[in-house]
Design a protein around this motif. Structure first.
Motif, PDB file in Angstrom:
ATOM      1  N   ILE A  71       0.849  -1.202   0.000  1.00  0.00           N
ATOM      2  CA  ILE A  71       0.000   0.000   0.000  1.00  0.00           C
ATOM      3  C   ILE A  71       0.881   1.248   0.000  1.00  0.00           C
ATOM      4  CG2 ILE A  71      -1.791   1.269   1.250  1.00  0.00           C
ATOM      5  CD1 ILE A  71      -2.750  -1.402   2.409  1.00  0.00           C
ATOM      6  N   ALA A  72       0.704   2.081  -1.022  1.00  0.00           N
ATOM      7  CA  ALA A  72       1.498   3.307  -1.178  1.00  0.00           C
ATOM      8  C   ALA A  72       1.057   4.345  -0.138  1.00  0.00           C
ATOM      9  CB  ALA A  72       1.305   3.865  -2.585  1.00  0.00           C
ATOM     10  N   PRO A  73       1.957   5.295   0.191  1.00  0.00           N
ATOM     11  CA  PRO A  73       1.574   6.320   1.165  1.00  0.00           C
ATOM     12  C   PRO A  73       0.600   7.322   0.556  1.00  0.00           C
ATOM     13  CG  PRO A  73       3.759   6.793   0.286  1.00  0.00           C
ATOM     14  CD  PRO A  73       3.339   5.481  -0.291  1.00  0.00           C
ATOM     15  N   ILE A 132      14.715   1.623  -4.006  1.00  0.00           N
ATOM     16  CA  ILE A 132      14.099   2.814  -4.601  1.00  0.00           C
ATOM     17  C   ILE A 132      12.716   2.449  -5.137  1.00  0.00           C
ATOM     18  CG2 ILE A 132      16.239   4.014  -5.232  1.00  0.00           C
ATOM     19  CD1 ILE A 132      15.763   2.991  -8.085  1.00  0.00           C
ATOM     20  N   ILE A 133      11.873   3.455  -5.211  1.00  0.00           N
ATOM     21  CA  ILE A 133      10.544   3.260  -5.798  1.00  0.00           C
ATOM     22  C   ILE A 133      10.434   4.160  -7.019  1.00  0.00           C
ATOM     23  CG2 ILE A 133       8.054   3.353  -5.438  1.00  0.00           C
ATOM     24  CD1 ILE A 133       8.588   2.983  -2.429  1.00  0.00           C
ATOM     25  N   VAL A 134      10.306   3.524  -8.181  1.00  0.00           N
ATOM     26  CA  VAL A 134      10.103   4.253  -9.425  1.00  0.00           C
ATOM     27  C   VAL A 134       8.634   4.676  -9.445  1.00  0.00           C
ATOM     28  CG1 VAL A 134      10.322   4.154 -11.928  1.00  0.00           C
ATOM     29  CG2 VAL A 134      11.806   2.746 -10.499  1.00  0.00           C
ATOM     30  N   SER A 135       8.402   5.969  -9.567  1.00  0.00           N
ATOM     31  CA  SER A 135       7.032   6.482  -9.394  1.00  0.00           C
ATOM     32  C   SER A 135       6.923   7.861 -10.020  1.00  0.00           C
ATOM     33  CB  SER A 135       6.736   6.586  -7.878  1.00  0.00           C
ATOM     34  OG  SER A 135       5.562   7.333  -7.623  1.00  0.00           O
ATOM     35  N   ASN A 136       5.771   8.187 -10.585  1.00  0.00           N
ATOM     36  CA  ASN A 136       5.503   9.595 -10.910  1.00  0.00           C
ATOM     37  C   ASN A 136       4.391  10.137 -10.010  1.00  0.00           C
ATOM     38  OD1 ASN A 136       3.087   8.722 -12.063  1.00  0.00           O
ATOM     39  ND2 ASN A 136       3.779   8.991 -14.183  1.00  0.00           N
ATOM     40  N   HIS A 137       4.329   9.557  -8.797  1.00  0.00           N
ATOM     41  CA  HIS A 137       3.402  10.034  -7.771  1.00  0.00           C
ATOM     42  C   HIS A 137       1.944   9.848  -8.221  1.00  0.00           C
ATOM     43  CE1 HIS A 137       3.990  12.406  -3.956  1.00  0.00           C
ATOM     44  NE2 HIS A 137       2.688  12.559  -4.060  1.00  0.00           N
ATOM     45  N   GLY A 138       1.728   8.793  -8.987  1.00  0.00           N
ATOM     46  CA  GLY A 138       0.366   8.563  -9.475  1.00  0.00           C
ATOM     47  C   GLY A 138      -0.114   9.652 -10.413  1.00  0.00           C
ATOM     48  N   LEU A 190       8.074  -0.249  -7.826  1.00  0.00           N
ATOM     49  CA  LEU A 190       7.353   0.624  -8.758  1.00  0.00           C
ATOM     50  C   LEU A 190       5.950   0.879  -8.237  1.00  0.00           C
ATOM     51  CD1 LEU A 190       7.080   0.480 -12.577  1.00  0.00           C
ATOM     52  CD2 LEU A 190       5.023  -0.077 -11.285  1.00  0.00           C
ATOM     53  N   ASP A 191       5.465   2.102  -8.461  1.00  0.00           N
ATOM     54  CA  ASP A 191       4.031   2.337  -8.307  1.00  0.00           C
ATOM     55  C   ASP A 191       3.548   3.233  -9.435  1.00  0.00           C
ATOM     56  OD1 ASP A 191       4.161   5.134  -7.745  1.00  0.00           O
ATOM     57  OD2 ASP A 191       4.120   4.817  -5.584  1.00  0.00           O
ATOM     58  N   SER A 192       2.257   3.490  -9.438  1.00  0.00           N
ATOM     59  CA  SER A 192       1.536   4.344 -10.392  1.00  0.00           C
ATOM     60  C   SER A 192       0.830   3.510 -11.457  1.00  0.00           C
ATOM     61  CB  SER A 192       2.455   5.383 -11.065  1.00  0.00           C
ATOM     62  OG  SER A 192       3.055   6.233 -10.091  1.00  0.00           O
ATOM     63  N   GLY A 193      -0.469   3.399 -11.294  1.00  0.00           N
ATOM     64  CA  GLY A 193      -1.305   2.773 -12.309  1.00  0.00           C
ATOM     65  C   GLY A 193      -1.515   1.282 -12.160  1.00  0.00           C
ATOM     66  N   VAL A 194      -0.935   0.668 -11.141  1.00  0.00           N
ATOM     67  CA  VAL A 194      -1.091  -0.791 -10.984  1.00  0.00           C
ATOM     68  C   VAL A 194      -2.508  -1.079 -10.481  1.00  0.00           C
ATOM     69  CG1 VAL A 194      -0.284  -2.835  -9.740  1.00  0.00           C
ATOM     70  CG2 VAL A 194       1.367  -1.086 -10.483  1.00  0.00           C
ATOM     71  N   ARG A 195      -3.274  -1.837 -11.231  1.00  0.00           N
ATOM     72  CA  ARG A 195      -4.659  -2.127 -10.846  1.00  0.00           C
ATOM     73  C   ARG A 195      -5.026  -3.599 -10.952  1.00  0.00           C
ATOM     74  NH1 ARG A 195      -3.733   2.061  -9.286  1.00  0.00           N
ATOM     75  NH2 ARG A 195      -4.690   4.073  -9.710  1.00  0.00           N
ATOM     76  N   VAL A 232       0.387   0.062  -4.694  1.00  0.00           N
ATOM     77  CA  VAL A 232      -0.887   0.524  -5.245  1.00  0.00           C
ATOM     78  C   VAL A 232      -1.409   1.629  -4.331  1.00  0.00           C
ATOM     79  CG1 VAL A 232      -3.256  -0.168  -5.794  1.00  0.00           C
ATOM     80  CG2 VAL A 232      -1.360  -1.782  -6.171  1.00  0.00           C
ATOM     81  N   GLY A 233      -1.893   2.708  -4.933  1.00  0.00           N
ATOM     82  CA  GLY A 233      -2.398   3.828  -4.145  1.00  0.00           C
ATOM     83  C   GLY A 233      -3.908   3.909  -4.132  1.00  0.00           C
ATOM     84  N   ARG A 234      -4.464   4.683  -5.070  1.00  0.00           N
ATOM     85  CA  ARG A 234      -5.881   5.081  -5.018  1.00  0.00           C
ATOM     86  C   ARG A 234      -6.879   3.962  -4.700  1.00  0.00           C
ATOM     87  NH1 ARG A 234      -3.383   7.961  -9.004  1.00  0.00           N
ATOM     88  NH2 ARG A 234      -3.585  10.229  -9.044  1.00  0.00           N
ATOM     89  N   PRO A 235      -6.771   2.785  -5.314  1.00  0.00           N
ATOM     90  CA  PRO A 235      -7.809   1.787  -5.022  1.00  0.00           C
ATOM     91  C   PRO A 235      -7.926   1.464  -3.539  1.00  0.00           C
ATOM     92  CG  PRO A 235      -6.552   1.132  -6.945  1.00  0.00           C
ATOM     93  CD  PRO A 235      -5.845   2.317  -6.362  1.00  0.00           C
TER      94      PRO A 235
END
Ligand SMILES: Cc1cc2nc3c(=O)[nH]c(=O)nc-3n(C[C@H](O)[C@H](O)[C@H](O)COP(=O)(O)O)c2cc1C
Length: 414
Positions: free
Chosen positions: A103-105, A300-306, A334-339, A357-360
């Motif tokens: 779970i992303a912050p 490291i976490i590759v991310s564009n902050h969602g 990695l995060d951003s867009g994983v659903r 994963v963030g938003r969901p």
């Protein structure tokens, strides 16, 4: 503790022998994929708060690209390999997690869900997956750690070195073992959707907001009033070593961590202070990834902050192979867009050790609290297990680029 689940009706897999069954409410049972939580949350949340969670920046190019990039890859399954016992566990930073996702912050979780951070943290503890507590959260980090002894803490840099030292010491004293530093917010992204929807932090009371409260009574009673009555006015608790401003205020200015001045010196400073695991989140350029490793980051976490910072910033999946090549000595996440389960497989195939994963999970916590988050984890877990079986990969270690059919422009990277 492990869980067994009431099956959604479409899943055909063997259940693990331990744990109790969880019966979900009808509303949660009707969510059959992570995307389903968004619709439920859109109805449940006052519009400005839904917009805050769902939005990107400016044209939403990165937000769209974060999803569409997964369609640039297709999977080539293997068969007849015996997939009755798929193993989804992963060794990461000295711990064996049950699943390859976490779970992303996410900031102000206790605004969009009752005791949101605690709900996320305790569901993650049940499922033995990592959960990162946002530095922009409204529940003291010490309390969230009580709900999950393995939670990670995500820090935005306070503007002064003394503030960085004090916050790092507070996080250590609370018992956290993994510290994540988010570097992709040197200044705020241009969230014009927030401005249009009337969202800001602190939240400014207005007639428009009062109307939103009246027209979203479940959120008003179940999250807002319940929080006020039980815990008082929420404050930004974890941006600094000391308490910050209240969440709702007509005039208070948030003492935002002014990170515009930050450079690798601050990362080195924290590295000297912090004996636990140190993660740098928000990188997209292989040179920065190599620099993070050289500064002593453990991952490291590759991310564009969602898609919430620089609009048009590359989708993390696109840059992932280059970063993995530049950073062979530490885990690249990695995060951003994983659903979807297949998204997880594609990211792992391209070299990610783990995904977030963030938003969901925010939507799931909004509509169902801890049970909602457990339901969301279950759905993605079922997908990962099923998709690994369908792809003929029995363990996470079996997932490599051979599962991908390279398409279009990215074929040179694969
Ligand atoms: C509502 C919301 C709040 C966020 N707050 C933070 C934050 O406080 N710190 C941080 O590092 N990232 C934050 N992020 C970014 C997430 O950690 C993560 O990078 C992103 O949500 C992943 O994309 P996804 O939502 O498409 O899964 C936030 C994202 C959302 C949706």
């Amino acid at each position: 503790m492990n869980h067994q689940y009431v099956q959604s009706g479409t899943v055909d897999r063997k259940e693990t022998p331990q744990g109790a069954r969880v019966a979900y409410s009808r509303k949660l049972e009707s969510c059959l994929s992570l995307d389903d939580f968004e619709l439920a949350a859109k109805r449940h949340l006052p519009t400005p708060f839904y917009q805050y969670v769902s939005g990107g920046t400016e044209t939403n190019q990165s937000l769209r690209s974060n999803r569409s990039v997964f369609s640039d890859f297709e999977l080539v399954p293997r068969f007849m390999v015996g997939v009755d016992n798929v193993d989804t566990s992963v060794d990461l930073l000295g711990h064996r997690y049950s699943l390859p996702f976490g779970i992303a912050p996410m900031g102000v979780a206790a605004l969009w869900a009752y005791r949101g951070d605690t709900a996320l943290a305790s569901a993650a503890a049940v499922e033995n997956i990592p959960m990162m507590l946002s530095g922009a959260s409204l529940i003291p980090l010490e309390d969230v750690r009580q709900a999950n002894q393995r939670a990670w803490f995500q820090m935005f840099f306070p503007s002064e070195d003394a503030g960085i030292v004090a916050l790092t010491e507070r996080v250590r004293a609370a018992g956290y073992e993994t510290l994540v530093i988010t570097v992709d917010c040197p200044v705020n992204g241009n969230r014009e959707n927030n401005a249009r929807a009337g969202f800001s932090t602190p939240v400014r009371p207005s007639l428009r907001l009062a109307w939103q409260g009246i027209t979203h009574p479940r959120w008003t009673a179940g999250t807002f009033l319940r929080t006020l009555l039980t815990h008082g006015m929420p404050h930004f608790e974890n941006n600094h070593a000391h308490r910050g401003v209240p969440l709702f205020s007509a005039s208070a200015q948030r003492d935002l961590s002014a990170a515009a001045h930050a450079d690798w010196r601050q990362i080195k400073l924290v590295r000297e202070l912090w004996k636990g695991k140190l993660i740098v989140k928000g990188l997209l350029d292989p040179r920065d990834a190599a620099m993070a490793a050289a500064c002593g980051a453990d991952g490291i976490i590759v991310s564009n902050h969602g898609g919430r910072q620089l609009d048009g910033a590359a989708a993390p999946l696109r840059v992932l192979p280059g970063i993995v090549a530049a950073c062979p000595s530490i885990p690249v996440m990695l995060d951003s867009g994983v659903r979807r389960g297949t998204d997880v497989i594609k990211a792992l195939a391209l070299g990610a050790k783990f995904v977030f994963v963030g938003r969901p999970f925010a939507y799931a916590a909004s509509v169902g609290g801890r049970e909602g988050v457990l339901r969301a984890i279950q759905l993605l877990k079922d997908e990962v297990q099923r998709d690994m079986a369908l792809a003929g990969r029995r363990s996470v270690g079996d997932i490599d680029k051979s599962v991908l059919y390279p398409l279009r422009a990215y074929s040179h990277q694969v």
